[in-house]
Design a protein around this motif. Structure first.
Motif, mmCIF file in Angstrom:
data_model
loop_
_atom_site.group_PDB
_atom_site.id
_atom_site.type_symbol
_atom_site.label_atom_id
_atom_site.label_comp_id
_atom_site.label_asym_id
_atom_site.label_seq_id
_atom_site.Cartn_x
_atom_site.Cartn_y
_atom_site.Cartn_z
ATOM 1 N N UNK A 320 0.730 -1.107 0.051
ATOM 2 C CA UNK A 320 -0.023 0.188 0.048
ATOM 3 C C UNK A 320 0.769 1.288 0.017
ATOM 4 N N UNK A 321 1.832 1.374 0.626
ATOM 5 C CA UNK A 321 2.830 2.348 0.962
ATOM 6 C C UNK A 321 3.311 2.490 -0.490
ATOM 7 N N UNK A 322 3.814 1.385 -1.098
ATOM 8 C CA UNK A 322 4.506 1.672 -2.525
ATOM 9 C C UNK A 322 3.570 2.287 -3.538
ATOM 10 N N UNK A 323 2.274 1.746 -3.384
ATOM 11 C CA UNK A 323 1.134 2.224 -4.495
ATOM 12 C C UNK A 323 0.575 3.646 -4.082
ATOM 13 N N UNK A 324 1.041 4.350 -3.034
ATOM 14 C CA UNK A 324 0.616 5.521 -2.558
ATOM 15 C C UNK A 324 0.862 6.603 -3.627
ATOM 16 N N UNK A 325 0.169 7.473 -4.214
ATOM 17 C CA UNK A 325 0.383 8.294 -5.307
ATOM 18 C C UNK A 325 1.465 9.367 -4.428
ATOM 19 N N UNK A 326 2.622 9.788 -5.333
ATOM 20 C CA UNK A 326 3.730 10.560 -5.280
ATOM 21 C C UNK A 326 3.177 11.957 -5.139
ATOM 22 N N UNK A 327 3.409 12.735 -4.333
ATOM 23 C CA UNK A 327 3.008 14.005 -4.234
ATOM 24 C C UNK A 327 3.737 14.807 -5.156
#
Length: 407
Positions: A320-327
């Motif tokens: 989930x952390x890896x697939x979280x959108x990058x700001x």
């Protein structure tokens, strides 16, 4: 006895070959009418441990019979005319072997010494052997599970006949290092996450694929469910199905490490240690899960999360952390949208549609940041440290957007 029948005379002398004085005395007993013409150094001792658990005793026990003896033999005979100087190394020093960092270092020393001697114009070849079928003092402690792990890694045992044939073949090679090893290339190709770097040219490029969904994960079979560069995608998978997929992934790989035929043999609530896991098996499971998910996982994974269910939960968190959108990526995309808008004519009807869409997006972002209460509050402030619009209300900000879009 066999050598005597063939007409040879053998003499067995006992000494500590890592002690230069004792070795000098032993060499001095060789009669001048039968001078020393060759050396075969076969010594080796194992004292396995994970790298983080190695102690000076582990290192000393393993290095001394190989490195000390080999160096003393080199020094004491370097001015003697020898036809051959053979060092028995091990393939683990080149290809890697779990739990044997000290043994790999000792064998790496032998490989380097052979190269050093040849650079000095002296004969030398280091033979980095693989596993032999015939049980020796060093391999007598290997159980069926250990042998199964080696087979999964693509290492097959050599028969004595094949080993002797490879020994003869190695003597004819004009190079300092040879690897007389029996490899199962098909098994290695099936485990691209653990393929030795030096064999990638021989094995070919790993196929590229993405594991996308529970069905692909749960049917791992006897191979690995993943490769370097592949990612386990959670996109579009309901939460319950995703949790099931990850548990099946962990159970499947945990069963393979223990040599079981199916994941059903693994209880996802039973501790790994209770199921028979040790440090080496823990590392192998970590490597398999890293390959399947593309995640960098610690070697202590199964100790920090001691059941398959807990490991699956940790994998879910990390994915989930890896697939979280990058700001930063989102901001860069917004910059691109702004550049595109500047090229739209002021009287273009599309500008009004874009303005409507931007209002809706902005209201949604502000509302989400405030727990859902900001999207309809006309007087709400857009506060934020270092934000140039920190004193502007939502309605005022939308008016600014409207003015900009209308030219």
């Amino acid at each position: 006895h066999q050598l005597t029948q063939l007409g040879a005379t053998t003499t067995i002398t006992t000494c500590d070959t890592s002690n230069p004085q004792q070795l000098t005395t032993a060499l001095a007993t060789i009669p001048p009418q039968h001078p020393l013409t060759g050396i075969i150094h076969t010594a080796g001792t194992l004292h396995d441990a994970l790298l983080t658990n190695l102690t000076p005793q582990h290192t000393h026990t393993t290095l001394q019979p190989k490195t000390h003896t080999a160096w003393h033999l080199h020094q004491l005979t370097q001015h003697t005319h020898l036809d051959f100087f053979i060092l028995f190394s091990a393939a683990g020093g080149v290809l890697g072997s779990a739990g044997q960092a000290n043994y790999a270092a000792a064998n790496g020393y032998l490989d380097a010494l052979a190269d050093y001697r040849r650079g000095a114009g002296l004969p030398a070849v280091s033979m980095a052997w693989g596993l032999w079928e015939e049980v020796s003092e060093m391999t007598g402690g290997l159980g069926e599970e250990d042998l199964a792990r080696l087979r999964r890694a693509g290492v097959l045992p050599l028969s004595s006949a094949d080993g002797l044939a490879l020994f003869d073949l190695a003597l004819g090679q004009d190079r300092p290092l040879v690897l007389p090893v029996r490899l199962d290339l098909a098994a290695m190709r099936a485990r691209p996450g653990a393929r030795p770097a030096l064999l990638r040219g021989l094995l070919g490029a790993a196929p590229s694929r993405v594991v996308a969904g529970s069905a692909a994960v749960a049917t791992g079979g006897t191979g690995d469910a993943g490769e370097p560069g592949a990612t386990l995608s959670l996109s579009g998978i309901p939460a319950a199905e995703r949790a099931y997929a990850l548990r099946e992934l962990v159970r499947t790989q945990a069963a393979l490490v223990l040599g079981y035929a199916a994941a059903d043999a693994i209880d996802d609530e039973r501790g790994f240690l209770d199921a028979g896991y040790d440090s080496l098996r823990a590392v192998e499971l970590r490597n398999r899960l890293s390959a399947a998910t593309g995640l960098r996982l610690p070697s202590t994974l199964v100790f920090d999360h001691p059941t398959p269910a807990e490991v699956a939960g940790r994998l879910d968190e990390l994915l989930r952390e890896r697939e979280r959108p990058d700001a930063e990526a989102l901001l860069a995309r917004l910059d691109g949208v702004a550049a595109d808008l500047s090229a739209v004519a002021a009287d273009d009807p599309a500008r009004e549609r874009v303005a409507t869409r931007l209002r809706a997006l902005l209201a949604g972002v502000v509302g989400a940041a405030d727990g859902g209460g900001g999207s309809g509050a006309g007087g709400e402030r857009l506060a934020g440290e270092g934000d140039e619009f920190g004193d502007v209300s939502l309605d005022e900000f939308l008016d600014i957007v409207d003015d900009e879009l209308r030219g």
